[in-house]
Design a protein around this motif. Sequence first.
Motif, PDB file in Angstrom:
ATOM      1  N   PRO A  29       0.815  -1.226   0.000  1.00 64.99           N
ATOM      2  CA  PRO A  29       0.000   0.000   0.000  1.00 64.99           C
ATOM      3  C   PRO A  29       0.840   1.264   0.000  1.00 64.99           C
ATOM      4  O   PRO A  29       0.453   2.261  -0.612  1.00 64.99           O
ATOM      5  CB  PRO A  29      -0.838  -0.128   1.280  1.00 64.99           C
ATOM      6  CG  PRO A  29      -0.209  -1.193   2.083  1.00 64.99           C
ATOM      7  CD  PRO A  29       0.527  -2.083   1.155  1.00 64.99           C
ATOM      8  N   ASN A  62      -6.470   4.024  -1.151  1.00 69.00           N
ATOM      9  CA  ASN A  62      -7.487   2.986  -1.058  1.00 69.00           C
ATOM     10  C   ASN A  62      -8.093   2.617  -2.408  1.00 69.00           C
ATOM     11  O   ASN A  62      -9.279   2.338  -2.513  1.00 69.00           O
ATOM     12  CB  ASN A  62      -8.585   3.411  -0.091  1.00 69.00           C
ATOM     13  CG  ASN A  62      -9.244   4.706  -0.524  1.00 69.00           C
ATOM     14  OD1 ASN A  62      -8.774   5.343  -1.460  1.00 69.00           O
ATOM     15  ND2 ASN A  62     -10.301   5.085   0.142  1.00 69.00           N
ATOM     16  N   TYR A  82       0.471   4.083  -2.749  1.00 73.20           N
ATOM     17  CA  TYR A  82       0.092   5.438  -2.311  1.00 73.20           C
ATOM     18  C   TYR A  82       1.096   6.464  -2.839  1.00 73.20           C
ATOM     19  O   TYR A  82       0.717   7.519  -3.370  1.00 73.20           O
ATOM     20  CB  TYR A  82       0.053   5.440  -0.785  1.00 73.20           C
ATOM     21  CG  TYR A  82      -0.690   6.584  -0.124  1.00 73.20           C
ATOM     22  CD1 TYR A  82      -1.534   7.427  -0.835  1.00 73.20           C
ATOM     23  CD2 TYR A  82      -0.557   6.791   1.250  1.00 73.20           C
ATOM     24  CE1 TYR A  82      -2.216   8.458  -0.195  1.00 73.20           C
ATOM     25  CE2 TYR A  82      -1.232   7.806   1.897  1.00 73.20           C
ATOM     26  CZ  TYR A  82      -2.059   8.645   1.167  1.00 73.20           C
ATOM     27  OH  TYR A  82      -2.730   9.655   1.807  1.00 73.20           O
TER      28      TYR A  82
END
Lengths: 431, 357
Positions: free
Chosen positions: A119, A130, A123
């Motif tokens: 993640p 998300n 990101y």
Amino acid sequence: MRRVFLKLCGLAGLGLAMPFRFSNLLRAESKDNGYEGPFYVVLNASGGWDTTYLMDPKGIDGINRLFEAGDIQTRGNHKFAPTEKHKSGGMSNEEFYANFGDELLVLNGLDYSVNNHSPGARYMATGKLNSLAYPTFAALVAACQGPTCPLSFLTFGNYSATGNLVAMSRVPYLPSLKKLANADAIEGNERSPYHDRFALDRIERALLTEHEATAADPRLPRVERAENMLYAAQVNSKALECIAPHIPSSIPKERLAQQVEITLASFKAGVCVSANLTIGQFDSHANNDRDQMLLIPEFLAGIAYLMRRAEELKIRDQLVVILQSEMGRTPTYNNNNNNNGNGKDHWSVGSIMFLGKGIKGDRVIGATDEKQFQVAVDPQTLACEKEKGIRVRPEHIHTALREFAGIADHEYSKKFPLGVPDKDKLKGLWG
Amino acid sequence: MQATECVVCHKTLDTVAGMFQDYWRFDANFATYGKRKGGWFSDMFGAGFEGEDLPAEQRWRALQWLGVRTAKDPRFAVAMVEHVYYLLTGRKVLLPPKEIDDPLYAAKRRAYQTQRQRTEAIAARFAAEGFNLKSVFKDWVASDFYRADGLRTATENPTRRAELDDIGLMRMLAPEQVERKLNAIFGERWGRLGHGDGQLAALYGGIDSKEVTERAADPSGAMGAIQRILSNDIACRQTLKDFARPAAERRLFSNIEPDIIPGSSPKADAKIRAAIARLHELVLGRYDAVDSAEVNRSFELFAKIVTDAQAQKGLDKRENYHCRAHVPDAPEDPHYTIRAWRGVLTYLMRRQDFLYE
């Protein structure tokens, strides 16, 4: 050659036959030199770099074992960790800042928000935590500014999602590039073509006729899209011939240098907009100082190589370079039996650096405190503002990058909104 | 762990994470995954699954306990059905559209709901039949989502196009699949898209299961170049070699000879058309009639290359050196027909019918 390619595209009727993202081919390729810049390079220190051994040194409370606070170096407005004595290869921080400090913009205290690799990498690459659908900045800018370039978005690893806006090209080795550049010749040797010229011309015309005939048939949208993309890929691939003159005769050994050569040859040939470069193994759980002192100098040497070779190819003034990692390292050394107390684990606060065209250097924005926690920033003044500031996160950086690249209002950017309100946009980040 | 916005995820994640607390390695080289020194975290939800705590006596077989409950959960069957869809089509199932202001929202919603209904129906059958995954493959393959390959009438209506957007199988073959297809057609692989030559495989959208874990779904310019190299090289390797064999042993050109020249007679043209139809079947998987538009285009290509060659001066009477180098007793090519057949083969291998599934 470029004119031949354009003629071929014209013959191909691409404006009619291609899907919408290929429809502006002729406009995008209207210059004889192809895409001329700016060129965007994202360099990833994959695995999580220790920012306290580079642009955000501490030297207190045992955060850094290799130096004390009094050893911290400065260059203009920059502070950096001393690494000259600890490196065994590559480029020290001292050399790096001496060479590039004047044009370097550093943002410390970036809130990665997560401390897991996947993640975090997503990101940092996209500005969206998300969603798996968002494109990386490199892919987005390639889609917006050079959708028809045959190698518009190059990637050598790390998170590289395209949002289905542009094709991703992986060209990991220089010899591969030469073969691609002369695909109709045996082993890329242009003096040994597979087909006689007249036969090859007939084949290309037959493919065009076939493409036009199928375009007239009723087809499922997915089939239509795939056919258009396939035909465009093969036609566009001919522009790769422009790369051949820029492929170096000798191949550098260093990991980043090889990626740099492929990237710069593609930039120089006008067939590429952006590249995602990466070296891994920064994940120094077992032995932080040893690993970071190997990898940070290697990373910095790769950046220096990029700038030097771009200078030689006369495209340095068109480079925009982003230096990042998906996470930082903890302020303490881990302390369990398995890691011998020499490693550092994941930390969700870190830094990002920029240099290149349109970026005012010798600046440091944001900070971390003495415990390596983020200090908030006033988005209007970019000054540290603990009480009323905002936590700068990847979406703030990406919003600024989109504006910097002039693509914030592009339909593709709007398709993937980042949701940063105007009052939180980092005003004047680029100087 | 009291904040509502945290609990919503952690009540599921923490409990499952807790099932792995005794899953670690003794080997020092895998020290990262060693047993946690201070014991399991006490500030998170305890081990269990969706509200059911792991009984203490089951801790020694926690993962098996979790496996039983996972399989019983209705979401397990749906997840498996969705995964099979991905395996078959190369793309994930549709997600519900989020942008309610999107003018195509209603159409996208219909597309999602229709696919979701089929997913759930297949999942129900999967569970009812004792979780035999074969049934999922069969059900998807038998469905319109997989089988649809065209439209009866063209549609430019954006709403209808949005509804149909995810219908049909149109998947670019992965490098390994291309190699297998070549082996099936020609009796041998190319060898440059397989595991032996990672360079081209990676370039052609392949994975290395380390840094690159997702296959490319659409061709880039670089992949377009590889398709040109592939078609050129395979046609070069196979055409002359096939003609060098006795007609009865040929795979590609068993019903044609190099001395049959287009335009020389109606009978010759008919033979050429029959040979082309056979090539379409072998290479493209198409069953085209000898007088179809598809065969016409291939015939025209073949005939024009031969005609163009007749107008050239000083052409070699043999195939080029690279293409004949490894062919013992290679026949000559005085009429340029072998090279024209090579051109046809190159053309066919650059087509979507060959490169896509």
